[in-house]
Scaffold this active site. Structure first.
Site, mmCIF file in Angstrom:
data_model
loop_
_atom_site.group_PDB
_atom_site.id
_atom_site.type_symbol
_atom_site.label_atom_id
_atom_site.label_comp_id
_atom_site.label_asym_id
_atom_site.label_seq_id
_atom_site.Cartn_x
_atom_site.Cartn_y
_atom_site.Cartn_z
ATOM 1 N N LYS A 162 0.866 -1.184 0.000
ATOM 2 C CA LYS A 162 0.000 0.000 0.000
ATOM 3 C C LYS A 162 0.902 1.233 0.000
ATOM 4 C CE LYS A 162 -3.955 1.977 2.479
ATOM 5 N NZ LYS A 162 -4.795 1.852 3.701
ATOM 6 N N ARG A 187 -11.131 9.205 1.183
ATOM 7 C CA ARG A 187 -11.116 9.854 2.499
ATOM 8 C C ARG A 187 -12.329 10.754 2.693
ATOM 9 N NH1 ARG A 187 -4.541 10.762 2.287
ATOM 10 N NH2 ARG A 187 -4.046 8.565 2.780
ATOM 11 N N LYS A 231 0.924 9.846 6.034
ATOM 12 C CA LYS A 231 1.016 8.428 6.367
ATOM 13 C C LYS A 231 2.308 7.798 5.857
ATOM 14 C CE LYS A 231 -3.996 8.023 6.527
ATOM 15 N NZ LYS A 231 -5.170 7.121 6.436
ATOM 16 N N LYS A 255 -2.100 -1.691 -3.882
ATOM 17 C CA LYS A 255 -2.946 -0.505 -3.780
ATOM 18 C C LYS A 255 -2.073 0.743 -3.794
ATOM 19 C CE LYS A 255 -6.511 1.605 -0.860
ATOM 20 N NZ LYS A 255 -7.277 1.537 0.403
ATOM 21 N N SER A 282 -10.103 5.095 -5.344
ATOM 22 C CA SER A 282 -11.074 6.156 -5.617
ATOM 23 C C SER A 282 -10.573 7.187 -6.610
ATOM 24 C CB SER A 282 -11.462 6.837 -4.304
ATOM 25 O OG SER A 282 -10.319 7.385 -3.654
ATOM 26 N N TYR A 319 -14.803 0.223 -7.859
ATOM 27 C CA TYR A 319 -16.113 0.853 -7.707
ATOM 28 C C TYR A 319 -16.941 0.718 -8.976
ATOM 29 C CZ TYR A 319 -13.595 2.710 -3.726
ATOM 30 O OH TYR A 319 -12.847 2.813 -2.579
#
Length: 337
Positions: free
Chosen positions: A206, A216, A229, A260, A286, A325
């Site tokens: 990730k 988010r 992060k 990811k 996303s 999605y």
């Protein structure tokens, strides 16, 4: 007979690549990779309440859903042949705190959603994440102590949360918080609780990516995040480090691996599949989804073709499936073929 050999035949040694492309039937006959409904995992967002469908502005066509609506969505997905859902909660702000303690409530939103979906649609898989970002007041995936996301305390908590998610009926635990040792700790905790049949799909690689923004917004963490992060996500520049990270997850007992984001990291998908041979998945995140949707809405690209082309690229890169999605939209298109 007149010799009709052309200069091109001499140049190519009579090997013409276009022979296999000359008609639809030949192209279908020699197609190397195919996208099917069996390749699709549908991520959905859960919110409290009932009868609630809330469109996400940054993700056109994607909604937050209350549990009853998520059950309806699961029925639709199962009817289309989609194998599994991945669920993500957007809990009330007053339930979020520094340690993400609501993740350890047996009847929290994510666990209630799992139980409801599995009761109503038992033949669809439910994949749950144990990362703490939907539960923390600071938006990080782990426990924040001072300015540090503490590794070991976070691992203890996500392992406990994983058991509760399995108790609720989760079929696969997909830990995304990128703490060291989490896969082994979760495997031991699941086995000790009698959940030997519950799988682990590791977010093995990730990356600290720019493509997570709309997600988010979907779980209402964007405005909460303090700092970044990068101390626990992988640097986008580091492919070898990503494979080393995945290797540790394999050693610790991961059943499946995930990359990811997806499209910017097709090389990692290929390297991971070649290195380990485990079922490998990509998460078309996303930002990737929104790019295609926004360009299509503006008439700049053919959205359907771009959607299908990107999903097929994951298959070509060695992926066994994709979290996307687009899942329902793609399933409906494939059903007509």
């Amino acid at each position: 007979m007149q010799d009709r050999t052309h200069l091109v035949d001499d140049i190519t040694g009579h090997r013409r690549m276009r022979r296999n492309r000359k008609a639809d039937w030949t192209r279908r006959l020699v197609q190397e990779n195919r996208l099917t409904v069996d390749d699709l995992i549908w991520p959905i967002f859960i919110v409290p309440g009932s009868g609630f469908i809330d469109p996400i502005p940054a993700m056109p066509g994607v909604n937050r859903m209350s549990i009853d609506k998520a059950v309806e969505a699961a029925r639709e997905a199962a009817g289309l042949g989609i194998p599994a859902l991945a669920t993500f909660p957007n809990i009330e702000m007053e339930l979020r705190d520094e340690t993400g303690s609501n993740s350890l409530e047996a009847n929290n939103l994510i666990n209630m959603a799992t139980a409801a979906i599995k009761k109503a649609v038992p033949n669809i898989g439910v994949i749950t994440d144990v990362a703490l970002d939907p539960f923390t007041s600071h938006g990080h995936d782990g426990i924040l102590r001072g300015s540090e996301i503490v590794n070991d305390e976070t691992v203890d908590q996500v392992a406990r949360a994983a058991v509760m998610q399995a108790d609720a009926g989760a079929d696969i635990i997909a830990p995304s918080e990128m703490m060291d040792g989490r896969i082994g700790a979760i495997r031991m905790a699941l086995d000790a609780a009698g959940h030997q049949s519950v799988g682990i799909m590791s977010y093995a690689t990730k990356f600290a990516s720019a493509f997570y923004g709309p997600y988010r917004e979907a779980i209402s963490t964007g405005g909460l995040l303090k700092g970044d992060k990068k101390t626990y996500y992988i640097d986008p520049a580091n492919g070898t480090e990503a494979i080393r990270d995945a290797a540790l997850d394999v050693e610790e007992g991961a059943d499946m691996l995930m990359v990811k984001p997806g499209l910017p990291y097709l090389d990692i998908c290929w390297r991971m599949k070649e290195a380990f041979g485990l079922p490998t998945f990509a998460y078309q995140v996303s930002g990737e989804y929104t790019q295609i949707k926004a360009a299509a809405m503006n008439g700049w690209i053919d959205g359907e073709r771009a959607m299908l082309e990107t999903l097929l690229s994951f298959k070509r890169a060695g992926c066994d499936g994709v979290l996307t999605y687009f899942a329902v939209e793609v399933a409906k298109i494939l059903a007509k073929r």
